[in-house]
Design a protein around this motif. Structure first.
Motif, PDB file in Angstrom:
ATOM      1  N   LYS A   1       0.862  -1.182   0.000  1.00  0.00           N
ATOM      2  CA  LYS A   1       0.000   0.000   0.000  1.00  0.00           C
ATOM      3  C   LYS A   1       0.898   1.231   0.000  1.00  0.00           C
ATOM      4  O   LYS A   1       1.857   1.294   0.774  1.00  0.00           O
ATOM      5  CB  LYS A   1      -0.885  -0.026   1.247  1.00  0.00           C
TER       6      LYS A   1
ATOM      7  N   ASN B   1      -3.855  -0.606  -2.803  1.00  0.00           N
ATOM      8  CA  ASN B   1      -4.617   0.600  -3.113  1.00  0.00           C
ATOM      9  C   ASN B   1      -5.779   0.240  -4.027  1.00  0.00           C
ATOM     10  O   ASN B   1      -5.614  -0.512  -4.974  1.00  0.00           O
ATOM     11  CB  ASN B   1      -3.737   1.618  -3.844  1.00  0.00           C
TER      12      ASN B   1
ATOM     13  N   LEU C   1      -1.088  -4.683  -5.374  1.00  0.00           N
ATOM     14  CA  LEU C   1      -1.289  -3.406  -4.713  1.00  0.00           C
ATOM     15  C   LEU C   1      -2.540  -3.471  -3.848  1.00  0.00           C
ATOM     16  O   LEU C   1      -3.543  -4.059  -4.241  1.00  0.00           O
ATOM     17  CB  LEU C   1      -1.503  -2.309  -5.766  1.00  0.00           C
TER      18      LEU C   1
ATOM     19  N   VAL D   1       1.650   5.671  -6.315  1.00  0.00           N
ATOM     20  CA  VAL D   1       1.173   4.452  -6.971  1.00  0.00           C
ATOM     21  C   VAL D   1       1.619   4.384  -8.426  1.00  0.00           C
ATOM     22  O   VAL D   1       2.117   3.365  -8.904  1.00  0.00           O
ATOM     23  CB  VAL D   1      -0.371   4.341  -6.880  1.00  0.00           C
TER      24      VAL D   1
END
Lengths: 212, 76
Positions: free
Chosen positions: B32, B73, B71, B38
């Motif tokens: 994260k 996210n 990921l 990102v």
């Protein structure tokens, strides 16, 4: 600085011949190709002196930062290897040496490519805009450049004989560059790249009279 | 993994890495990051995350484990 000349059928053999004469291993030497022919290759191998300043003084702080980061990455991967900044290299080139590093190179250098990409994202904030570093493992790039040069010359011979263009296997940027440079001076053939990475290939074709 | 994520991030304090044993010798790693990091982690056309996965695979071979990196996210 000590150096010796080596001759052999292939680059590897020539380098080995010089190393035997010097009593050195591959890790501390610089190799310069003097002559390459299909039947014989001549190289000059120079022993790199461990410069007293290395590591001690921050001659190049940026290179040292990058070196430390790559060293840390390898340690976290459980790889025991040493990382050195190639003297006078621009762009900054990091040489990784150690035992059994084949896995770090991977098939056709795919893992090495990944290692270089990850190193570059990690160090990106320490570099100037657009600046990149080169990572080499056991001088793989140098050896591979030599190999693709031979492939290029073979393709050129075939193109001249048949008059037909040849599309080579997909290659990485540094390999394609070596091919373009190898054929640049040939008046009879041209080289260009087609396709998109990672499937970009070099096409070697006959030079048309109009371009000559 | 954490080392890579933290050094590439602009905001290393927002990096969280978790790993889960999933049986059968597989491990899942969830990363994260701050939203602004990102993109950098994934890279153009996923090139960076693919490169990271390649290296993780090489590193995990000696432990005979299969590792998946993803990921945490949420996709936007």
């Amino acid at each position: 600085m000590r150096s010796a000349e080596g001759r052999g059928r292939t680059l590897d053999e020539a380098v080995d011949a010089a190393l035997i004469e010097l009593g050195e291993t591959r890790r501390d030497v610089d190799v310069r190709v003097i002559r390459e022919a299909p039947d014989e290759t001549v190289v000059e191998v120079t022993v790199m002196e461990a410069s007293p300043a290395a590591g001690a003084s921050p001659v190049n702080g940026k290179a040292e930062t990058v070196r430390t980061l790559l060293e840390g990455l390898l340690k976290h991967m459980g790889v025991r290897a040493s990382v050195q900044v190639r003297a006078g290299s621009d762009p900054i080139t990091l040489d990784v040496t150690g035992r059994d590093l084949g896995a770090l190179i991977g098939w056709r250098g795919e893992t090495l490519r990944a290692l270089q990409s990850v190193t570059n994202v990690m160090v990106g904030k320490h570099l100037d805009e657009g600046e990149r570093v080169i990572v080499d493992v056991e001088r793989y790039r140098q050896r591979r450049e030599h190999t693709v040069r031979e492939i290029a010359l073979r393709a050129a011979r075939q193109v001249k004989m048949t008059g037909d263009a040849i599309t080579l296997d997909a290659m990485q940027a540094f390999e394609r560059r070596a091919i373009h440079l190898a054929l640049e001076g040939d008046p009879d053939v041209t080289s260009s790249s087609i396709g998109e990475d990672p499937d970009r290939r070099v096409v070697v074709g006959p030079r048309k009279p109009a371009d000559a | 993994m954490e080392y890579v994520a933290k050094s590439l991030a602009e905001k290393p304090e927002e990096v969280h890495v978790e790993s889960f044993e999933r049986g059968g010798g597989t491990v899942a790693i969830k990363v994260k990051l701050a939203d602004t990091d990102v993109g950098r982690f994934i890279g153009k056309a996923g090139r960076n995350i693919e490169a990271i996965r390649t290296l993780v695979r090489v590193a995990s071979m000696r432990d005979r484990k299969r590792v998946f990196v993803d990921l945490a996210n949420p996709p936007r």
